[in-house]
Design a protein around this motif. Structure first.
Motif, short mmCIF file in Angstrom:
data_model
loop_
_atom_site.label_atom_id
_atom_site.label_comp_id
_atom_site.label_asym_id
_atom_site.label_seq_id
_atom_site.Cartn_x
_atom_site.Cartn_y
_atom_site.Cartn_z
N LYS B 10 8.25 3.87 -4.91
CA LYS B 10 7.13 4.79 -4.73
C LYS B 10 7.21 5.94 -5.74
N ARG B 38 -3.96 1.85 -6.02
CA ARG B 38 -3.04 2.78 -5.36
C ARG B 38 -3.53 4.21 -5.42
N GLU B 128 6.94 11.81 -0.41
CA GLU B 128 7.32 10.42 -0.21
C GLU B 128 7.26 10.05 1.26
N ASP B 130 5.62 11.58 3.49
CA ASP B 130 4.23 11.72 3.90
C ASP B 130 4.08 12.25 5.32
N ASP B 141 0.48 6.37 -2.47
CA ASP B 141 1.23 5.12 -2.62
C ASP B 141 2.25 5.24 -3.74
N THR B 142 1.90 6.02 -4.76
CA THR B 142 2.78 6.17 -5.91
C THR B 142 2.87 7.64 -6.27
N ARG B 188 13.21 2.94 -3.98
CA ARG B 188 12.43 4.16 -3.74
C ARG B 188 12.15 4.96 -5.01
#
Lengths: 381, 331
Positions: B10, B38, B128, B130, B141-142, B188
């Protein structure tokens, strides 16, 4: 005045000034420019010191900097002879070591050796040189002053640190002394500041609450280190400030000239413009603008319409070859025009008679031959 | 390699020496991800970068803002990150105002180096994970991090380990471990280094790459070699042209041009030859450094073209995104 011939700004600087400061944004060839100016001045018979900040490995090696430290070393004469250059003066080179320079400053201004020792061993102090922004810039200025006041160089050329902002180093001495003197910090650290034997607790509710939070997050010893550092610095502020004033006066004096280095890219041109304005505001003497890495203009652009190019491509052999050549030429001309547009904007701010353009060269300036090629462009009438 | 595989971690951290076009490459990666559906967040770190200009103006602040469809941008300012941390962890928002109104963060980060980096990485962790901190979750998403210049890179990524060593117990210790896990898990996070085919940038890139691999154990992806003069002309073609000129047969070329309705005078021919020569010389220098780069790194090298454009703008980023996607397939 039409009969006066144009004097090359770099020649003028090297002939009349004692300090040349090369400044500009990162990646525009500042270090190389400083080295080339220093080399030429030395070849012409001067005793020159060049202070580099972070030279490329091969350039550092040619300057003999691999084994060098914070003190100037003379580049051996045979190195020039090998490169086919006749050395009439002396070239001394050094690479800034922020930590060592700072240690020397502390030792110099501490009221006694014990206090100096206490500061040098403090954890907060030990972190300063690697983490506090502005330290490298400040130490570059300190080193410059030391070289200027303590030795007999005809001219000192300095490279400036690759800061995010080309003019950070101008403010660095003042910013750092302000930092050390901050009243706000003292107020917060009051409970940690040692008074007499024990820790002096004051009924300062806000500061105490604040410290409790900080302590919870990063630990009490960090705060103690910080407080101890600022306590040991007592009595040294005047020395720092005095020196900052002297450096500042030196930079504003007739002995100094600033050379702005840029590339024709939009960002560095903006930075150069901004920097020139700041020099002006601060009463610092601007000497020359060096525009590096300029794509050469070769001709006025071939007059070809897209459909003609398509037709040419369809012809075999030489037709296709020619089409590709034209394509290539058109691509470079687009870049040339863009660079010219950027530079035109710059010309409205910095008069062109102070400019020197250095085109892309056929070899990289990582040895004395390369540097001397650049010097030829810089010093050419 | 499929794009989905490429975008598996991510967090993509893009780093390189100043002036190599780091932000441009980060933006191109963002477009690649957005093209594949994304929701992308581009994170600048504590600076006024060129990101907004690439996406047509405005400002990028601590609060993410949509810059172009699917691509969001934010500027991670350590002071703001500290305020958010204190608000979220300790429910203290009043005290955080004090932090910002003084140079407090400067002092404390000098006292405890790496703290600034921790604050920045902590914000990336928040993004990350979220979690909803009041403003709603973003659902990125990224996350593409326009990281500090290569020189500072190792210190930046080492900060969680350093803090974990210094603080033995308590919440901060636990949190620094979380950050370290985030960075060292190849599923990750991944680092992409950006360089130019020149002496200094290549040297620095190789050093950073070694540190990442040997000391930090952080996963790396392809290295981007930016601004490589594209092969509009091959060296052979340049040689062919130069041979024609040397044989005094340039008139023949002019005749060929005439059949296509193009008039070439001597200046034009000089320019054609001059730029062909320029390209050959510059590319010669570049390919030496590209070779050194390929030899020195264990990562694949993606070459991005020098942009012969009239000023960097979104269409150029699009072009770079095309090139990246194309090369991704052959990985």
């Amino acid at each position: 005045m039409s009969a006066t011939h144009r004097v090359n700004p770099i020649t003028e600087i090297v002939d009349h000034k004692e300090i040349v400061v090369c400044a500009g944004s990162g990646g525009v060839g500042k270090t190389t420019t400083a080295a080339a100016i220093a080399l030429q001045a030395a070849l012409d018979g001067k005793k020159v010191a060049v202070l580099t900040i972070d030279p490329a490995k091969r350039l550092a090696a040619s300057l003999g900097l691999k084994e060098l430290t914070n003190e100037p070393s003379k580049v051996a004469k045979r190195k020039f002879t090998t490169a086919g250059l006749e050395m009439n003066g002396e070239l001394w080179a050094l690479m800034l070591d922020t930590k060592t320079t700072f240690d020397e400053v502390v030792t110099r201004y501490a009221p006694g050796p014990e206090q100096a020792e206490r500061i040098l061993e403090n954890r907060f102090y030990r972190n300063i040189s690697s983490t506090l922004s502005g330290t490298q810039e400040y130490m570059a200025m300190e080193k410059l002053y030391e070289l200027y006041a303590g030795s007999d160089y005809d001219i000192i050329v300095i490279d400036t640190p690759p800061t995010r902002n080309a003019l950070d180093f101008l403010d660095a001495p003042r910013r750092l002394t302000d930092f050390f003197e901050s009243r706000v910090l003292r107020w917060f650290l009051m409970p940690y500041m040692k008074a007499g034997g024990g820790i002096f607790k004051v009924a300062n509710v806000a500061a105490t609450t604040f410290l409790r939070v900080v302590k919870r997050i990063i630990g009490g010893d960090v705060l103690e280190d910080t407080a101890e550092f600022f306590t040991s610095l007592e009595g040294m502020y005047d020395g720092f400030k005095e020196r900052a004033r002297e450096v500042s006066a030196l930079l504003q004096s007739d002995a100094t000239s600033f050379v702005i280095v840029t590339s024709p890219g939009e960002d560095s041109v903006m930075e150069a413009t901004f920097f020139a304005a700041r020099l002006n505001e601060a009463g610092l003497p601007f000497g020359a603008l060096i525009v590096n890495r300029v794509h050469p203009r070769l001709g006025d652009g071939v007059d070809v319409k897209p459909r003609q190019l398509v037709k040419l491509e369809k012809l075999d052999g030489q037709g296709r070859l020619l089409a590709k050549l034209i394509d290539n030429e058109e691509a470079f001309m687009r870049v040339v025009r863009l660079e010219e547009k950027n530079l035109d904007a710059l010309a409205r701010k910095i008069p062109k008679h102070r400019w020197i353009r250095v085109p892309y060269l056929e070899q990289e300036a990582v040895d004395f031959q390369g540097l001397s090629q650049i010097a030829n462009h810089l010093f050419e009438a | 390699m499929h794009v989905d595989e490429f975008l598996d971690p991510k967090i993509l951290i893009v780093s390189g020496k100043g002036g190599v076009g780091k932000t441009t490459v980060a933006a191109a990666l963002a477009l690649v991800a957005a093209r594949h559906g994304r929701k992308v967040c581009m994170a600048e770190i504590d600076r006024k970068g060129s990101l907004p200009k690439l996406f047509g103006g405005g400002e990028v602040t601590y609060e993410p803002r949509e810059l172009s469809p699917g691509v969001w941008g934010l500027n991670i300012i350590p002071e703001d990150a500290l305020a958010e941390y204190l608000r979220v962890q300790y429910h203290m928002s009043r005290i955080s105002r004090v932090f910002r109104s003084t140079h407090f963060v400067d002092y404390i980060t000098t006292a405890a180096p790496g703290l600034k980096d921790i604050l920045v990485l902590g914000k990336i962790w928040y993004l990350e994970q979220d979690r909803d901190h009041g403003g709603g979750a973003h659902g990125f998403d990224t996350i593409i991090v326009d990281a500090p210049a290569a020189g500072h890179m190792a210190t930046f990524l080492k900060a969680p380990q350093g803090l974990a060593d210094a603080v033995r117990v308590g919440p901060v210790r636990r949190q620094s471990e979380w950050l370290d896990e985030m960075l060292t898990d190849p599923k990750r996070s991944r680092v992409h280094l950006v360089t130019l085919p020149e002496e200094m940038p290549v040297g620095e890139t190789l050093e950073t790459s070694t540190v990442l691999e040997n000391d930090l154990g952080i996963s790396q992806g392809p290295v981007f070699a930016n601004a490589v003069y594209s092969r509009l002309l091959t060296d052979e073609e340049t040689d062919e042209f130069e041979a024609i000129a040397a044989d005094g047969k340039i008139d023949e070329l002019c005749d060929v041009a005439k059949t296509a309705g193009i008039k070439l005078d001597n200046d034009d021919l000089d320019a054609l030859q001059g730029y062909a020569h320029f390209l050959k010389v510059r590319r010669g220098i570049q390919s030496d450094h590209l070779k050194k780069l390929r030899r020195g790194t264990t990562q694949p090298v993606m070459e991005l073209p020098f942009l012969f454009s009239a000023g960097l703008a979104l269409p150029d980023i699009d072009t770079l995104a095309d090139v990246i996607e194309e090369q991704m397939e052959s990985l």
